[in-house]
Design an enzyme around this catalytic site. Structure first.
Site, short mmCIF file in Angstrom:
data_model
loop_
_atom_site.label_atom_id
_atom_site.label_comp_id
_atom_site.label_asym_id
_atom_site.label_seq_id
_atom_site.Cartn_x
_atom_site.Cartn_y
_atom_site.Cartn_z
N LYS A 97 -1.09 35.87 -12.49
CA LYS A 97 -0.89 37.00 -13.42
C LYS A 97 0.61 37.09 -13.73
O LYS A 97 1.14 36.12 -14.26
CB LYS A 97 -1.52 38.25 -12.83
N GLU B 20 -8.77 19.91 5.01
CA GLU B 20 -9.18 21.09 5.78
C GLU B 20 -8.27 21.28 6.98
O GLU B 20 -7.92 20.33 7.66
CB GLU B 20 -10.63 20.92 6.26
N THR C 146 -3.00 37.31 -6.34
CA THR C 146 -3.27 36.12 -7.13
C THR C 146 -1.92 35.52 -7.48
O THR C 146 -0.87 36.15 -7.36
CB THR C 146 -4.01 36.46 -8.43
#
Ligand SMILES: *Cc1c(COP(=O)(O)O)cnc(C)c1O
Length: 420
Positions: free
Chosen positions: A231, A58, A228
């Site tokens: 793709k 994190e 994204t």
């Protein structure tokens, strides 16, 4: 057999291993025309299957909330530097879990709940996360939608400008999931500037084309870009937010701690690998071949009497309105899948039918271009699509089975990364 080999998985869990093998074979034997899918390289597959999945990190490089980041920091920094180089941007965040959370981060960065966002309507080709009513983005924000013109099937920037001037959105989205034509980023940027909105370009579908120089880039026009990575960019399931320096801090804070916990480090590594591939000259060849294939396929479909939304394509994507063929999208898609041609049924603009049983089909040429199919094969693919639609209309299941065999024979000549 799946590549890389999954021998330990097969020993430990034959059920899952068997299903993975079946899926690899299925991908090998089908002409995969789902516009959002692809075949990643075995290098990308290997990166996703590494011990990086064991690590929590994190925060951002140099400012983590867990110890032991000696290796993760350089992995994430490499992904960021490669993203900046490939797309020519000042800032990149590679942590979003997928495209939808990346888009949510844009809302969190620049909007308060109830404030106005403007995006393309889902049935016109937009994405759920651009403010569509069933999405959190349409429920928690005041959303206004632009569409396409009935006569052209394309966005009308005069209409977008009128709507923006009337509604004064704080964020304007451009881009979508079923847009077969080039997006006018300078045109959208002028409107956003006039109304004082942040322009967010969602390039999820076309990121690979932009990286390879086969579609104009939004950089310099849209200060915020989401994408994204899986793709046309041909990376792992994941996403990135690219931006100018001015908007960087708000976006980083929105991703973490605003929306997410620990980043998926194995995915980050695979994104870095995919971006390394995207920086090579071969990737530009691939990106241009995607467009050449889509244009060839579109032309061959038109010759066979198919009605294409906008009449053709500028990118990887084709949207067919099947109304004149006497069949709806869903039965056609199911018959095509039985014949070895995998795609999805899709709404067309002003579709009189329901979204779950619409009039259209959506096709994309990313995956088959990766597989090595070229413009000559696109003529054959159009012929098969035409034959399957006719066979389905005539209840001729034997013809569908014959075509599935012909397709398996053709694809035997085109290796697939991930299966041998
Ligand atoms: C695919 C897509 C998304 C969402 O990506 P997921 O990874 O499926 O959440 C967002 N925007 C556009 C335009 C897309 O095509």
């Amino acid at each position: 057999m799946h590549q890389p080999a999954i021998t330990d998985l097969a020993a430990a869990d034959p059920e899952i291993a068997g299903l993975v093998e079946q899926e690899a074979k299925r991908q090998y034997e089908k002409i995969r025309l789902i516009a959002s899918e692809n075949y990643v390289s075995t290098a990308v597959l290997e990166a996703t299957g590494t011990v990086l999945t064991n690590k929590y990190s994190e925060g951002y490089a140099g400012k983590r909330y867990y110890e032991g980041q000696q290796v993760i920091d350089p992995v994430e920094n490499l992904a960021i530097e490669r993203a900046k180089a490939v797309f020519g941007v000042e800032h990149a965040n590679v942590q979003p879990y997928s495209g939808s959370p990346a888009n949510l981060a844009v809302y969190l960065a620049f909007l308060q709940p109830g404030e106005t966002v403007m995006g393309m309507a889902l049935p016109a080709g937009g994405h759920l996360t651009h403010g569509w009513n069933v999405s959190a983005t349409g429920k928690w924000f005041r959303s206004v939608a632009y569409g396409v013109r009935k006569d052209t099937g394309q966005v009308d920037l005069d209409e977008v400008r009128d709507l923006a001037l009337a509604e004064r959105p704080k964020v304007i989205w451009c881009g979508g999931t079923a847009i077969p034509r080039t997006i006018d980023y300078p045109g959208f940027a002028a409107i956003a500037q006039e109304v004082g909105a942040v322009l967010a370009a969602d390039i999820a579908h076309i990121a690979g084309l932009i990286a390879g120089g086969a579609h104009p880039s939004p950089v310099g026009h849209a200060p915020v870009i989401t994408t994204t990575t899986h793709k046309t960019l041909r990376g792992p399931r994941g996403a990135m937010i690219l931006s100018d320096a001015e908007h960087a801090k708000a976006l980083d804070r929105a991703v973490f701690p605003g929306l997410q916990g620990g980043p998926h480090n194995h995915t980050t590594a695979a994104i870095a690998v995919a971006l390394g591939e995207a920086s090579k000259p071969e990737f530009s060849t691939y990106a241009h071949a995607i467009v050449a294939n889509a244009k060839a396929l579109a032309e061959a479909l038109v010759e066979r009497g198919f009605d294409l939304v906008t009449g053709g394509t500028d990118n990887h994507l084709i949207l067919i309105d099947l109304t004149n063929k006497g069949i709806a999208g869903k039965p056609a898609a199911k018959a095509l899948d039985r014949a070895g041609i995998e795609l999805n049924y899709n709404s067309v603009p002003f579709d009189p039918r329901k979204p779950f049983d619409p009039s259209g089909l959506r096709l994309g040429t990313g995956a088959i271009t990766t597989r090595g199919l070229g413009t000559d094969q696109m003529v054959k693919v159009a012929e098969w699509i035409d034959q399957v639609v006719q066979a389905e209309n005539n209840g001729d299941e034997a013809a569908i089975e014959r075509i599935a065999g012909e397709i398996r024979d053709l694809l035997g000549n085109y290796p697939m990364p991930g299966w041998r």
